[in-house]
Scaffold this motif. Structure first.
Motif, PDB file in Angstrom:
ATOM      1  N   THR A  27       0.826  -1.212   0.000  1.00 27.08           N
ATOM      2  CA  THR A  27       0.000   0.000   0.000  1.00 27.08           C
ATOM      3  C   THR A  27       0.859   1.260   0.000  1.00 27.08           C
ATOM      4  OG1 THR A  27      -1.389  -1.269   1.520  1.00 27.08           O
ATOM      5  CG2 THR A  27      -2.057   0.989   1.114  1.00 27.08           C
ATOM      6  N   ALA A  28       1.955   1.228   0.730  1.00 31.24           N
ATOM      7  CA  ALA A  28       2.791   2.423   0.835  1.00 31.24           C
ATOM      8  C   ALA A  28       4.266   2.040   0.725  1.00 31.24           C
ATOM      9  CB  ALA A  28       2.510   3.132   2.150  1.00 31.24           C
ATOM     10  N   ARG A  31       7.894  -2.254   3.361  1.00 35.18           N
ATOM     11  CA  ARG A  31       7.940  -1.977   4.785  1.00 35.18           C
ATOM     12  C   ARG A  31       8.175  -3.269   5.552  1.00 35.18           C
ATOM     13  NH1 ARG A  31       3.335   2.028   7.026  1.00 35.18           N
ATOM     14  NH2 ARG A  31       3.797   3.389   5.265  1.00 35.18           N
ATOM     15  N   ARG A 283       0.077  12.195   8.129  1.00 33.40           N
ATOM     16  CA  ARG A 283      -1.280  12.047   8.649  1.00 33.40           C
ATOM     17  C   ARG A 283      -1.473  12.938   9.856  1.00 33.40           C
ATOM     18  NH1 ARG A 283      -2.549   5.956  10.217  1.00 33.40           N
ATOM     19  NH2 ARG A 283      -1.725   4.841   8.415  1.00 33.40           N
ATOM     20  N   THR A 353      -8.445   1.239  -0.249  1.00 32.90           N
ATOM     21  CA  THR A 353      -7.508   1.815   0.717  1.00 32.90           C
ATOM     22  C   THR A 353      -6.176   2.132   0.042  1.00 32.90           C
ATOM     23  OG1 THR A 353      -8.510   0.453   2.408  1.00 32.90           O
ATOM     24  CG2 THR A 353      -6.350   1.348   2.923  1.00 32.90           C
ATOM     25  N   GLY A 354      -5.534   3.165   0.499  1.00 35.29           N
ATOM     26  CA  GLY A 354      -4.230   3.539  -0.087  1.00 35.29           C
ATOM     27  C   GLY A 354      -4.376   4.863  -0.800  1.00 35.29           C
ATOM     28  N   VAL A 355      -3.500   5.782  -0.422  1.00 32.69           N
ATOM     29  CA  VAL A 355      -3.614   7.153  -0.890  1.00 32.69           C
ATOM     30  C   VAL A 355      -3.611   7.269  -2.406  1.00 32.69           C
ATOM     31  CG1 VAL A 355      -2.542   9.393  -0.724  1.00 32.69           C
ATOM     32  CG2 VAL A 355      -2.441   7.828   1.167  1.00 32.69           C
ATOM     33  N   GLU A 372      -8.403   9.641   4.086  1.00 35.27           N
ATOM     34  CA  GLU A 372      -8.652   8.351   4.699  1.00 35.27           C
ATOM     35  C   GLU A 372      -9.111   8.653   6.125  1.00 35.27           C
ATOM     36  OE1 GLU A 372      -6.031   4.951   2.891  1.00 35.27           O
ATOM     37  OE2 GLU A 372      -4.740   6.328   3.968  1.00 35.27           O
ATOM     38  N   ASN A 374      -8.111   7.583   8.729  1.00 31.06           N
ATOM     39  CA  ASN A 374      -6.965   7.676   9.635  1.00 31.06           C
ATOM     40  C   ASN A 374      -6.257   9.024   9.588  1.00 31.06           C
ATOM     41  OD1 ASN A 374      -5.277   7.696   7.359  1.00 31.06           O
ATOM     42  ND2 ASN A 374      -5.107   5.470   7.376  1.00 31.06           N
ATOM     43  N   ARG A 500     -10.517  -6.964   4.933  1.00 26.26           N
ATOM     44  CA  ARG A 500      -9.575  -6.926   3.800  1.00 26.26           C
ATOM     45  C   ARG A 500      -8.172  -7.237   4.302  1.00 26.26           C
ATOM     46  NH1 ARG A 500      -6.911  -2.218   4.636  1.00 26.26           N
ATOM     47  NH2 ARG A 500      -5.729  -2.312   2.704  1.00 26.26           N
ATOM     48  N   SER A 502      -4.454  -6.498   4.926  1.00 26.43           N
ATOM     49  CA  SER A 502      -3.669  -5.264   5.018  1.00 26.43           C
ATOM     50  C   SER A 502      -2.586  -5.267   3.945  1.00 26.43           C
ATOM     51  CB  SER A 502      -3.019  -5.184   6.400  1.00 26.43           C
ATOM     52  OG  SER A 502      -1.917  -4.299   6.363  1.00 26.43           O
ATOM     53  N   THR A 504       0.122  -3.364   4.509  1.00 29.10           N
ATOM     54  CA  THR A 504       1.336  -2.947   5.207  1.00 29.10           C
ATOM     55  C   THR A 504       1.733  -3.879   6.359  1.00 29.10           C
ATOM     56  OG1 THR A 504       0.114  -1.537   6.736  1.00 29.10           O
ATOM     57  CG2 THR A 504       0.939  -0.488   4.746  1.00 29.10           C
ATOM     58  N   GLU A 505       0.816  -4.727   6.781  1.00 34.85           N
ATOM     59  CA  GLU A 505       1.118  -5.647   7.885  1.00 34.85           C
ATOM     60  C   GLU A 505       0.596  -7.023   7.512  1.00 34.85           C
ATOM     61  OE1 GLU A 505      -0.108  -4.375  11.969  1.00 34.85           O
ATOM     62  OE2 GLU A 505      -0.688  -2.556  10.914  1.00 34.85           O
ATOM     63  N   ARG A 509      -7.563  -7.084   8.243  1.00 32.34           N
ATOM     64  CA  ARG A 509      -8.229  -6.039   9.035  1.00 32.34           C
ATOM     65  C   ARG A 509      -9.737  -6.243   9.018  1.00 32.34           C
ATOM     66  NH1 ARG A 509      -4.300  -2.559  10.356  1.00 32.34           N
ATOM     67  NH2 ARG A 509      -2.763  -2.012   8.774  1.00 32.34           N
TER      68      ARG A 509
HETATM   69  C1  LIG Z   1      -7.126   0.934   7.836  1.00 33.95           C
HETATM   70  C2  LIG Z   1      -5.934   1.774   7.628  1.00 33.95           C
HETATM   71  O1  LIG Z   1      -5.785   2.803   8.303  1.00 33.95           O
HETATM   72  N1  LIG Z   1      -5.059   1.375   6.682  1.00 33.95           N
HETATM   73  C3  LIG Z   1      -3.836   2.123   6.377  1.00 33.95           C
HETATM   74  C4  LIG Z   1      -2.661   1.199   6.202  1.00 33.95           C
HETATM   75  O2  LIG Z   1      -2.921   0.355   5.110  1.00 33.95           O
HETATM   76  P1  LIG Z   1      -3.299  -1.198   5.236  1.00 33.95           P
HETATM   77  O3  LIG Z   1      -3.268  -1.692   3.806  1.00 33.95           O
HETATM   78  O4  LIG Z   1      -4.654  -1.229   5.841  1.00 33.95           O
HETATM   79  O5  LIG Z   1      -2.292  -1.817   6.119  1.00 33.95           O
HETATM   80  O6  LIG Z   1      -1.494   1.972   5.911  1.00 33.95           O
HETATM   81  C5  LIG Z   1      -1.586   2.693   4.684  1.00 33.95           C
HETATM   82  C6  LIG Z   1      -0.274   3.389   4.469  1.00 33.95           C
HETATM   83  O7  LIG Z   1       0.011   4.313   5.480  1.00 33.95           O
HETATM   84  C7  LIG Z   1      -2.768   3.654   4.734  1.00 33.95           C
HETATM   85  O8  LIG Z   1      -2.888   4.291   3.494  1.00 33.95           O
HETATM   86  C8  LIG Z   1      -4.036   2.893   5.079  1.00 33.95           C
HETATM   87  O9  LIG Z   1      -5.118   3.755   5.232  1.00 33.95           O
END
Ligand SMILES: CC(=O)N[C@H]1[C@@H](OP(=O)(O)O)O[C@H](CO)[C@@H](O)[C@@H]1O
Ligand SMILES: [Mg+2]
Length: 546
Positions: A27-28, A31, A283, A353-355, A372, A374, A500, A502, A504-505, A509
């Motif tokens: 997503t970012a 990592r 953020r 999700t994801g900028v 988002e 967050n 969904r 994640s 990034t981890e 979620r």
């Molecule tokens: C639910 C949530 O907050 N997910 C975050 C998180 O992504 P996940 O794919 O959910 O791990 O990290 C991303 C990068 O910082 C951010 O864009 C996203 O909104």
């Protein structure tokens, strides 16, 4: 060309890949634990150099793992206009990162061939890093990668992620977006902020005060650096500035949003505005505690609502016919979506999700506000919208009210970092709006009431078994999971839930909202159990929250 490849071969030996390690540009960006990233950084230096040759523009590389723990690190690539790197190149990033040592040159040549890159084209790469202890050597590995392929680099050292995005955009617009220095960034944003706050009448010192939780990260350093430019129009009390606490530990925007409680290490007085940045300051989340000590969170949805209300009012006053839309994800609180659509009557879009997804959708409108839940978000103004605003602001024939609104819009455009979500820029915009509208944080909070909600994580053996559709709001695999969720959601009032994997981890979620906190918690727990049972849960079964 041969000489360059020899250099890559030689240098890459100094940044060897642990055999068998497989990572994914998520997503970012990449990592993971910092110890597994040296080769990735070197290779991202190589890739950024190729991307620069391909686009004939400066490319950015940011070394950070944002809200992850201090032991982790990561890397994100920034495209010429300051946006996230394009998806095809995310694919190349993954291929390069995972090529075994002896296959690296082949993988590199593969990209060069596919993209038909002219290797004699010059290359420029901007590099930035966050405050993690591993960031210094990892950003050096990026610089080594750039120089191995004969590219030029500029090391900005410690900067926030959005500052690096800003530099890249300034550089590639030949300074039209601003000056490509940290000083230039402060000047542009603070000047616009000061112009905006001139429209706030009788602002008291109390109203100018803001408590900031810097998450013990780069944002703390940078907000302190910026303070003198604010000319006392904003009084910041900075906590978690990195002098003693650990990065993101019990603090920062992600902690506050997910835990729905105040960070440790700050002093909160009843009714006072507070905000938290995340580890790379892209953020921001606001909150306050009321006279009964009850905690109130103002997340990305509340921020999007405040900003779009302000913009819509200004457009009406300016008599400008520009289309405004708000872009959200499935994590947006149901109340916010309802308020935006039904009461404010703005267009609302939902993306994955994801900028990068939100940014892309926001580009389709004259004015696209994206956030988002967050707290990651910004506002995009189309070129045509910016021109119309400027014309109106500069036209001497414009009547006073319209002109005032046009000037406010113009300064709003300038205070915003349009390249990416930016905690510092968003903070200045929010503070200016609250001052101009002489609105308290409680009044802002009262625009609509959030539906109680809960986010949980479930560990499964392979999270890729979950596939989703409809902007991640429905699961199409594994079999039976969506039916199970539908059945559970039916048991509660005003309920909604989705799951969904994640990006990034290594978790799945779970999100649930409902009429009461207890229902939201119960629903989230029951859906977690369904995920655990149907999607290969590992470790113990998820425990109920109550
Ligand atoms: C639910 C949530 O907050 N997910 C975050 C998180 O992504 P996940 O794919 O959910 O791990 O990290 C991303 C990068 O910082 C951010 O864009 C996203 O909104
Ligand atoms: Mg971040």
């Amino acid at each position: 060309m041969m000489a360059e490849f020899q250099e890559v071969s030689k240098q890459s030996g100094l940044h060897p890949k642990p055999a068998g390690l497989v990572l994914q540009y998520g997503t970012a960006g990449f990592r993971t634990n910092a110890k597994d990233l040296d080769h990735v950084m070197f290779r991202m230096g190589l890739l950024a150099t190729l991307r620069s040759k391909k686009t004939k523009a400066t490319i950015g590389v940011m070394v950070t793992a944002s809200h992850n723990p201090e032991e982790d690190n990561g890397v994100k690539l920034v495209d010429p206009m300051g946006e996230m790197v394009t998806p095809t190149w995310e694919g190349y990033a993954t291929q390069l990162a995972n090529a075994e040592q002896e296959d690296l040159l082949t993988a590199l040549k593969d990209v060069i061939e596919k993209e038909d890159i002219n290797m004699s084209q010059e290359a420029n790469v901007f590099v930035g890093k966050d405050t993690r202890s591993s960031s210094a050597s990892l950003s050096q590995a990026v610089l080594d990668g750039v120089s191995a392929l004969g590219g030029k680099s500029k090391d900005y050292g410690l900067v926030t992620t959005p500052q690096l995005h800003y530099m890249v955009c300034c550089q590639n617009t030949q300074g039209k977006y601003g000056e490509a220095t940290v000083e230039g960034y402060y000047k542009k944003l603070c000047q616009a902020f000061i112009q905006l706050t001139k429209n706030a009448s009788n602002c008291t010192d109390d109203q100018k005060h803001l408590t900031v939780d810097g998450a013990n990260g780069i944002g703390a350093l940078k907000v302190r650096e910026m303070e003198s430019h604010l000319k006392k129009e904003l009084h910041i009390s900075l906590f978690n500035d990195g002098s003693k606490g650990k990065l993101n530990h019990q603090c920062g925007a992600d902690f506050v949003k997910v835990q729905q409680k105040a960070p440790t290490g700050i002093e909160m007085n009843p009714g006072e505005r507070c905000c938290s940045y995340d580890g790379d300051a892209d953020r921001i989340i606001y909150y306050y505690s009321d006279s009964k000590g009850q905690f109130h969170l103002l997340d990305g949805d509340k921020i999007a609502t405040l900003i779009s209300t302000f913009l819509k009012e200004l457009l009406t006053q300016a008599g400008l016919d520009l289309q405004i839309a708000v872009v959200q994800t499935a994590y947006a609180n149901g109340s916010s979506t309802r308020y935006l659509e039904d009461t404010m009557k703005v267009i609302v879009r939902c993306t994955k999700t994801g900028v990068k997804h939100l940014h892309h959708a926001a580009q389709e409108f004259d004015i696209g506000v994206y956030f988002e839940a967050n707290g990651h978000g910004t506002v995009l103004f189309s070129k045509a919208a910016q021109e119309k605003i400027q014309q109106l602001a500069e036209n001497t024939g414009t009547d006073d009210e319209r002109k005032r609104a046009a000037l406010l819009l113009q300064n709003t455009v300038n205070v915003i970092n349009q390249t990416v979500g930016d905690a510092i820029s968003d903070m200045l915009l929010i503070e200016a709006i609250l001052a101009i509208k002489s609105m308290t944080v409680q009044q802002w909070d009262a625009i609509y009431s959030d539906l109680p909600n809960r986010q949980l994580k479930v560990k499964v053996s392979d999270r890729r078994v979950i596939d989703t559709t409809d902007a991640e709001r429905r699961a199409v695999s594994p079999d039976g999971l969506q039916e199970a969720i539908d059945g559970l959601v039916k048991k509660y009032r005003q309920a909604r839930s989705f799951v969904r994997p994640s990006g990034t981890e290594d978790v799945v979620r779970v999100y649930a909202e409902a009429e009461t906190q207890e229902s939201a918690d119960d629903l989230a727990h029951e859906v977690s159990l369904a995920v655990y049972r149907l999607a290969g849960g590992v470790g113990g079964e998820p425990k109920p929250l109550h």
